[in-house]
Design an enzyme around this catalytic site. Structure first.
Site, PDB file in Angstrom:
ATOM      1  N   GLN A  78       0.838  -1.201   0.000  1.00 48.81           N
ATOM      2  CA  GLN A  78       0.000   0.000   0.000  1.00 48.81           C
ATOM      3  C   GLN A  78       0.877   1.257   0.000  1.00 48.81           C
ATOM      4  O   GLN A  78       1.268   1.748   1.055  1.00 48.81           O
ATOM      5  CB  GLN A  78      -0.949  -0.001   1.202  1.00 48.81           C
ATOM      6  CG  GLN A  78      -1.955   1.125   1.103  1.00 48.81           C
ATOM      7  CD  GLN A  78      -3.059   1.001   2.132  1.00 48.81           C
ATOM      8  OE1 GLN A  78      -3.162   0.054   2.874  1.00 48.81           O
ATOM      9  NE2 GLN A  78      -3.892   2.018   2.162  1.00 48.81           N
ATOM     10  N   PHE A  79       1.143   1.774  -1.189  1.00 44.59           N
ATOM     11  CA  PHE A  79       2.000   2.947  -1.323  1.00 44.59           C
ATOM     12  C   PHE A  79       1.394   4.174  -0.665  1.00 44.59           C
ATOM     13  O   PHE A  79       2.111   5.096  -0.278  1.00 44.59           O
ATOM     14  CB  PHE A  79       2.325   3.226  -2.800  1.00 44.59           C
ATOM     15  CG  PHE A  79       1.195   3.802  -3.591  1.00 44.59           C
ATOM     16  CD1 PHE A  79       1.081   5.178  -3.745  1.00 44.59           C
ATOM     17  CD2 PHE A  79       0.243   2.986  -4.196  1.00 44.59           C
ATOM     18  CE1 PHE A  79       0.050   5.725  -4.492  1.00 44.59           C
ATOM     19  CE2 PHE A  79      -0.788   3.522  -4.927  1.00 44.59           C
ATOM     20  CZ  PHE A  79      -0.897   4.889  -5.081  1.00 44.59           C
ATOM     21  N   THR A  80       0.083   4.216  -0.488  1.00 47.04           N
ATOM     22  CA  THR A  80      -0.561   5.402   0.090  1.00 47.04           C
ATOM     23  C   THR A  80      -0.200   5.614   1.558  1.00 47.04           C
ATOM     24  O   THR A  80      -0.481   6.678   2.109  1.00 47.04           O
ATOM     25  CB  THR A  80      -2.097   5.336  -0.062  1.00 47.04           C
ATOM     26  OG1 THR A  80      -2.584   4.190   0.621  1.00 47.04           O
ATOM     27  CG2 THR A  80      -2.498   5.296  -1.527  1.00 47.04           C
TER      28      THR A  80
END
Length: 150
Positions: A78-80
């Site tokens: 999850q890059f966010t």
């Protein structure tokens, strides 16, 4: 590396209508990777996740680890997690590692978790649009950033 660890009674990941991962008691781990992450971060974070004492013992005290209860893991990239929200209302993801850096680290992290846990783990698919379903138990949610170890 930044991880959001959620103690769950069950969790699953679905991609394009197909369930690709499912666990019962254990943890759902959302993982964000930055360019500076390295093997040291992988080793430290994996060990921390497997040994966090966040499961109840016979006295209903959080005193048991994932390995103690022989629980399971679902790992989801999850890059966010590395969103910068200081300016305006549109988050910036410039700190998140690009796929050419993040994918090898993610894959190495999977192997390290499996090694530390002593069994295979479930995963989402890197970069996919995933639907993550979980029943957070407690709720217990822990956030760990390997850049804040000390």
């Amino acid at each position: 590396m930044k991880a959001v660890i959620q103690r769950v009674t069950h969790a699953s990941v679905t991609i394009e209508g197909e369930q690709v991962a499912s666990i019962q008691q254990g943890v759902l781990v959302l993982l964000g990777i930055v360019n500076e992450d390295a093997q040291e971060d992988i080793n430290w974070l994996s060990n921390k996740i497997v040994n966090l004492r966040i499961f109840a013992d016979e006295n209903d005290v959080m005193n048991k680890s994932l390995s103690d209860i022989k629980g399971d893991i679902i790992l989801v990239s999850q890059f966010t997690l590395h969103a910068n929200t200081k300016k305006g209302n549109r988050p910036s993801y410039i700190k998140a590692a690009k796929p050419e850096v993040a994918i090898p680290l993610y894959e190495t992290f999977i192997k390290q978790l499996e090694n530390d846990l002593g069994k295979p783990i479930q995963t989402g698919q890197f970069g996919a649009d995933m639907k993550v379903e979980l029943l957070n138990d407690g709720p217990v949610t822990i956030i760990i950033d390997t850049k804040n170890k000390e």
